[in-house]
Design a protein around this motif. Structure first.
Motif, PDB file in Angstrom:
ATOM      1  N   THR A 279       0.843  -1.186   0.000  1.00  0.00           N
ATOM      2  CA  THR A 279       0.000   0.000   0.000  1.00  0.00           C
ATOM      3  C   THR A 279       0.887   1.249   0.000  1.00  0.00           C
ATOM      4  OG1 THR A 279      -0.088  -0.077   2.414  1.00  0.00           O
ATOM      5  CG2 THR A 279      -1.902  -1.108   1.217  1.00  0.00           C
ATOM      6  N   ALA A 280       0.362   2.332  -0.561  1.00  0.00           N
ATOM      7  CA  ALA A 280       1.164   3.562  -0.640  1.00  0.00           C
ATOM      8  C   ALA A 280       0.254   4.777  -0.426  1.00  0.00           C
ATOM      9  CB  ALA A 280       1.904   3.626  -1.968  1.00  0.00           C
ATOM     10  N   VAL A 281       0.376   5.804  -1.265  1.00  0.00           N
ATOM     11  CA  VAL A 281      -0.278   7.089  -0.985  1.00  0.00           C
ATOM     12  C   VAL A 281      -1.447   7.357  -1.919  1.00  0.00           C
ATOM     13  CG1 VAL A 281       1.848   8.094  -0.105  1.00  0.00           C
ATOM     14  CG2 VAL A 281       1.263   8.377  -2.527  1.00  0.00           C
ATOM     15  N   THR A 282      -2.319   8.260  -1.492  1.00  0.00           N
ATOM     16  CA  THR A 282      -3.385   8.768  -2.340  1.00  0.00           C
ATOM     17  C   THR A 282      -2.833   9.894  -3.215  1.00  0.00           C
ATOM     18  OG1 THR A 282      -4.048  10.380  -0.684  1.00  0.00           O
ATOM     19  CG2 THR A 282      -5.126   8.223  -0.605  1.00  0.00           C
ATOM     20  N   ARG A 283      -3.610  10.270  -4.230  1.00  0.00           N
ATOM     21  CA  ARG A 283      -3.133  11.314  -5.156  1.00  0.00           C
ATOM     22  C   ARG A 283      -3.016  12.671  -4.478  1.00  0.00           C
ATOM     23  NH1 ARG A 283      -1.364  14.942  -7.129  1.00  0.00           N
ATOM     24  NH2 ARG A 283      -1.343  15.652  -9.301  1.00  0.00           N
ATOM     25  N   PRO A 286       0.611  15.141   0.042  1.00  0.00           N
ATOM     26  CA  PRO A 286       1.623  16.164  -0.273  1.00  0.00           C
ATOM     27  C   PRO A 286       2.958  15.579  -0.741  1.00  0.00           C
ATOM     28  CG  PRO A 286       1.206  16.057   2.097  1.00  0.00           C
ATOM     29  CD  PRO A 286       0.138  15.246   1.446  1.00  0.00           C
ATOM     30  N   ASP A 287       3.207  14.298  -0.461  1.00  0.00           N
ATOM     31  CA  ASP A 287       4.452  13.665  -0.906  1.00  0.00           C
ATOM     32  C   ASP A 287       4.318  13.003  -2.275  1.00  0.00           C
ATOM     33  OD1 ASP A 287       6.182  14.240   1.276  1.00  0.00           O
ATOM     34  OD2 ASP A 287       5.099  12.764   2.485  1.00  0.00           O
ATOM     35  N   TYR A 288       3.204  13.252  -2.968  1.00  0.00           N
ATOM     36  CA  TYR A 288       3.000  12.639  -4.276  1.00  0.00           C
ATOM     37  C   TYR A 288       4.128  12.989  -5.249  1.00  0.00           C
ATOM     38  CZ  TYR A 288       1.211  12.029  -9.007  1.00  0.00           C
ATOM     39  OH  TYR A 288       1.081  11.684 -10.334  1.00  0.00           O
ATOM     40  N   PHE A 289       4.517  14.248  -5.318  1.00  0.00           N
ATOM     41  CA  PHE A 289       5.523  14.647  -6.300  1.00  0.00           C
ATOM     42  C   PHE A 289       6.922  14.107  -5.988  1.00  0.00           C
ATOM     43  CE2 PHE A 289       2.162  17.473  -7.651  1.00  0.00           C
ATOM     44  CZ  PHE A 289       2.302  17.402  -9.039  1.00  0.00           C
ATOM     45  N   PRO A 290       7.407  14.127  -4.738  1.00  0.00           N
ATOM     46  CA  PRO A 290       8.673  13.457  -4.459  1.00  0.00           C
ATOM     47  C   PRO A 290       8.652  11.973  -4.831  1.00  0.00           C
ATOM     48  CG  PRO A 290       8.141  14.933  -2.659  1.00  0.00           C
ATOM     49  CD  PRO A 290       6.948  14.915  -3.565  1.00  0.00           C
ATOM     50  N   LEU A 291       7.529  11.297  -4.620  1.00  0.00           N
ATOM     51  CA  LEU A 291       7.431   9.883  -4.984  1.00  0.00           C
ATOM     52  C   LEU A 291       7.389   9.710  -6.497  1.00  0.00           C
ATOM     53  CD1 LEU A 291       4.845   8.757  -2.292  1.00  0.00           C
ATOM     54  CD2 LEU A 291       7.279   8.182  -2.347  1.00  0.00           C
ATOM     55  N   LEU A 292       6.698  10.608  -7.189  1.00  0.00           N
ATOM     56  CA  LEU A 292       6.638  10.555  -8.650  1.00  0.00           C
ATOM     57  C   LEU A 292       8.025  10.719  -9.261  1.00  0.00           C
ATOM     58  CD1 LEU A 292       4.946  10.682 -11.345  1.00  0.00           C
ATOM     59  CD2 LEU A 292       4.976  13.163 -11.044  1.00  0.00           C
ATOM     60  N   VAL A 293       8.740  11.742  -8.815  1.00  0.00           N
ATOM     61  CA  VAL A 293      10.078  11.997  -9.350  1.00  0.00           C
ATOM     62  C   VAL A 293      11.027  10.862  -8.974  1.00  0.00           C
ATOM     63  CG1 VAL A 293      12.068  13.548  -9.276  1.00  0.00           C
ATOM     64  CG2 VAL A 293       9.748  14.499  -9.352  1.00  0.00           C
ATOM     65  N   GLY A 294      10.976  10.421  -7.735  1.00  0.00           N
ATOM     66  CA  GLY A 294      11.848   9.343  -7.303  1.00  0.00           C
ATOM     67  C   GLY A 294      11.600   8.062  -8.065  1.00  0.00           C
ATOM     68  N   ASN A 295      10.327   7.756  -8.312  1.00  0.00           N
ATOM     69  CA  ASN A 295      10.027   6.518  -9.022  1.00  0.00           C
ATOM     70  C   ASN A 295      10.495   6.565 -10.466  1.00  0.00           C
ATOM     71  OD1 ASN A 295       8.633   3.810  -9.094  1.00  0.00           O
ATOM     72  ND2 ASN A 295       7.615   4.884 -10.767  1.00  0.00           N
ATOM     73  N   TYR A 296      10.556   7.749 -11.057  1.00  0.00           N
ATOM     74  CA  TYR A 296      11.102   7.855 -12.408  1.00  0.00           C
ATOM     75  C   TYR A 296      12.531   7.327 -12.429  1.00  0.00           C
ATOM     76  CZ  TYR A 296      12.001   9.643 -17.083  1.00  0.00           C
ATOM     77  OH  TYR A 296      12.312   9.735 -18.425  1.00  0.00           O
ATOM     78  N   VAL A 297      13.275   7.648 -11.384  1.00  0.00           N
ATOM     79  CA  VAL A 297      14.658   7.162 -11.275  1.00  0.00           C
ATOM     80  C   VAL A 297      14.668   5.664 -10.991  1.00  0.00           C
ATOM     81  CG1 VAL A 297      16.835   7.352 -10.012  1.00  0.00           C
ATOM     82  CG2 VAL A 297      15.447   9.412 -10.427  1.00  0.00           C
ATOM     83  N   LEU A 298      13.796   5.224 -10.101  1.00  0.00           N
ATOM     84  CA  LEU A 298      13.818   3.828  -9.677  1.00  0.00           C
ATOM     85  C   LEU A 298      13.373   2.878 -10.772  1.00  0.00           C
ATOM     86  CD1 LEU A 298      14.075   1.571  -7.580  1.00  0.00           C
ATOM     87  CD2 LEU A 298      11.757   2.144  -6.808  1.00  0.00           C
ATOM     88  N   GLY A 332      -4.080   3.707  -2.470  1.00  0.00           N
ATOM     89  CA  GLY A 332      -2.937   3.791  -3.365  1.00  0.00           C
ATOM     90  C   GLY A 332      -2.002   2.621  -3.114  1.00  0.00           C
ATOM     91  N   ILE A 333      -1.331   2.175  -4.175  1.00  0.00           N
ATOM     92  CA  ILE A 333      -0.357   1.103  -4.015  1.00  0.00           C
ATOM     93  C   ILE A 333       0.914   1.436  -4.775  1.00  0.00           C
ATOM     94  CG2 ILE A 333      -2.160  -0.651  -3.753  1.00  0.00           C
ATOM     95  CD1 ILE A 333      -1.377  -1.653  -6.575  1.00  0.00           C
ATOM     96  N   PHE A 334       1.991   0.761  -4.388  1.00  0.00           N
ATOM     97  CA  PHE A 334       3.253   0.758  -5.121  1.00  0.00           C
ATOM     98  C   PHE A 334       3.437  -0.638  -5.666  1.00  0.00           C
ATOM     99  CE2 PHE A 334       7.689  -0.667  -5.016  1.00  0.00           C
ATOM    100  CZ  PHE A 334       8.262   0.217  -5.914  1.00  0.00           C
ATOM    101  N   GLN A 335       3.888  -0.744  -6.924  1.00  0.00           N
ATOM    102  CA  GLN A 335       4.107  -2.063  -7.509  1.00  0.00           C
ATOM    103  C   GLN A 335       5.338  -2.049  -8.397  1.00  0.00           C
ATOM    104  OE1 GLN A 335       0.693  -3.834  -9.370  1.00  0.00           O
ATOM    105  NE2 GLN A 335       1.811  -5.575 -10.222  1.00  0.00           N
ATOM    106  N   ALA A 336       6.114  -3.132  -8.321  1.00  0.00           N
ATOM    107  CA  ALA A 336       7.242  -3.359  -9.217  1.00  0.00           C
ATOM    108  C   ALA A 336       7.098  -4.756  -9.789  1.00  0.00           C
ATOM    109  CB  ALA A 336       8.570  -3.216  -8.476  1.00  0.00           C
ATOM    110  N   GLY A 337       7.633  -4.969 -10.973  1.00  0.00           N
ATOM    111  CA  GLY A 337       7.477  -6.291 -11.563  1.00  0.00           C
ATOM    112  C   GLY A 337       8.395  -6.535 -12.730  1.00  0.00           C
TER     113      GLY A 337
END
Length: 445
Positions: A279-283, A286-298, A332-337
């Motif tokens: 599970t992760a965050v809702t849209r 306030p941390d949506y944008f740091p997670l969005l940018v970070g996930n682009y890298v990840l 919200g969820i985080f997923q990798a695969g």
């Protein structure tokens, strides 16, 4: 030469204005009607209008033992309605849509049901399309024979899907992450067979109310016309109804030993399929944008992502590997695969695991952060370069209760993200000892 310079200057001016114009097109709030909210973005480039009605009637409201009901309620709306001219069959509805040159589509996600209309903005054609959609929305007939036919089609599709590893993996992963939350339940042959015409009518009566609806409009209409569209769509929809039980809150994925978090599923396939997440965050977080940018890298940046570098480029373990955040209004969820050879599953999972763990601990490098923000900002015009994409954005903003200037300030919010914010957000919301892992089709060496 002067002529060439002038042509080049005109081209770049036009291109630049195109991006800016779409970035700053204002979202207008329409007059509330019967408790529904409405929003408009006026675009005059094409004689078209795109309309969406979002209803708080998604899969999460499926009754226990009847998963798939919300999908069928929406999906059968265009298979028979009671309109102003009497009953319309599915053939008559299809003929009318074709005659109008319009599109009317229905879909359901975890949180909401969506009806979309695309029509020429010419008054007579637009009004016919809107009236037809209004009849679908307010007065579907839910014929028993058609329901039986569609249930059989759905069951056949489910039986076929159960032979596909991607479907089996996603269903088990969804249940693993959501647990007892309603979105953890997915349709099965048994739950579809249990749905009756009365279930459809009762669900429609309970949830399809104007106080649970949001209308978003993008296209060649002005504010007066947009208000008329909204009123026509909702004129025959009841404003409210009986109280609806509040959904439980989605609990954060718990800390558990690996043995309780990992599921191994035998499956006859050459490829092993792996999903990892929590599970992760809702849209609106306030941390949506740091997670969005970070996930682009990840894992969201394709060939420039960490996961791609470690899994594919360095070790050749998979053709593709990804990660993403899927934020909703309330969940919200985080997923990798990834997919890999069956006998490489253990190694691939270890690499994916260690790469994500290292990123949570250390975050991106300064150069990775700059590149990620640059790619996201420069790619933003492509997210809003036509009416449908604009409608996607307006709909998301309205559904998630975001500020109406979200499109205007999106790039600024990306540019403002710092290394410290990315690292702090990933450490706050992700943890390796909370990650659910599903491995399907691995072969023991």
């Amino acid at each position: 030469m002067n002529s060439l310079k002038k042509s080049i200057a005109v081209f770049f001016l036009a291109f630049g204005c195109f991006g800016v114009a779409h970035a700053i097109l204002p979202i207008e709030k329409l007059d509330s009607f019967k408790g529904a909210k409405g929003f408009l973005v006026q675009t005059k480039t094409l004689p078209m209008v795109d309309i969406e009605i979002s209803t708080d009637a998604g899969d999460r409201y499926d009754p226990v033992g009847k998963s798939g009901l919300a999908d069928m309620v929406a999906g059968l709306m265009n298979y028979g309605v009671k309109g102003d001219q009497g009953l319309l069959s599915e053939a008559q509805i299809a003929d009318e849509i074709a005659d109008l040159g319009a599109n009317i589509g229905l879909s359901v996600s975890g949180e909401r049901a969506i009806l979309r209309i695309r029509s020429l903005s010419r008054k007579d054609l637009r009004e016919r399309a809107v009236k037809l959609a209004a009849a679908m929305l307010s007065s579907p007939t839910y014929d028993v024979k058609i329901l039986q036919r569609e249930k059989q089609r759905t069951i056949t599709s489910l039986l076929e899907a159960e032979t596909k590893p991607e479907f089996v993996l996603e269903r088990r992963f969804t249940k693993s992450v959501y647990g007892d939350y309603p979105l953890g339940n997915t349709p099965t042959v048994k739950t579809i067979a249990a749905v009756s015409a009365n279930d459809l009518m009762q669900f429609h009566k309970q949830f399809y109310r104007s106080d649970r609806m949001i209308v978003s409009i993008v296209g060649d209409v002005d504010r007066v016309q947009a208000n008329e569209i909204m009123q026509t769509l909702l004129q025959k929809i009841p404003q409210s109804g009986a109280p609806i039980a509040k959904l439980p809150e989605l609990q954060r994925s718990p800390v558990e030993p690996l043995a309780q978090r990992e599921i191994q599923i035998p499956f006859d396939s050459q490829q092993a399929h792996i999903a990892m997440g929590m599970t992760a965050v809702t849209r609106s977080n306030p941390d949506y944008f740091p997670l969005l940018v970070g996930n682009y890298v990840l894992g969201g940046g394709g060939f420039v992502s960490r996961l791609m570098t470690e899994v594919r480029e360095k070790r050749g373990l998979a053709y593709s590997v990804f990660s993403y955040f899927a934020p909703g209004k309330d969940t919200g969820i985080f997923q990798a695969g990834l997919q890999t050879k069956g006998d490489q599953a253990t190694t691939a999972l270890e690499v994916m695991n260690s790469t994500i763990a290292r990123f949570i601990a250390d975050g991106p490098t300064p150069s990775e952060l700059i590149a990620a923000k640059s790619n996201l900002v420069n790619g933003y015009p492509l997210r809003i370069d036509n009416n449908r994409k604009l409608l996607d954005n307006v709909s998301s903003i309205a559904w998630n209760n975001l500020p109406l200037d979200t499109m205007e300030i999106w790039t600024k919010q990306v540019e403002a993200v710092t290394l410290e914010q990315v690292t702090a957000a990933f450490q706050k919301y992700l943890a390796m000892d909370r990650m659910r892992i599903v491995v399907l089709g691995a072969q023991n060496k």
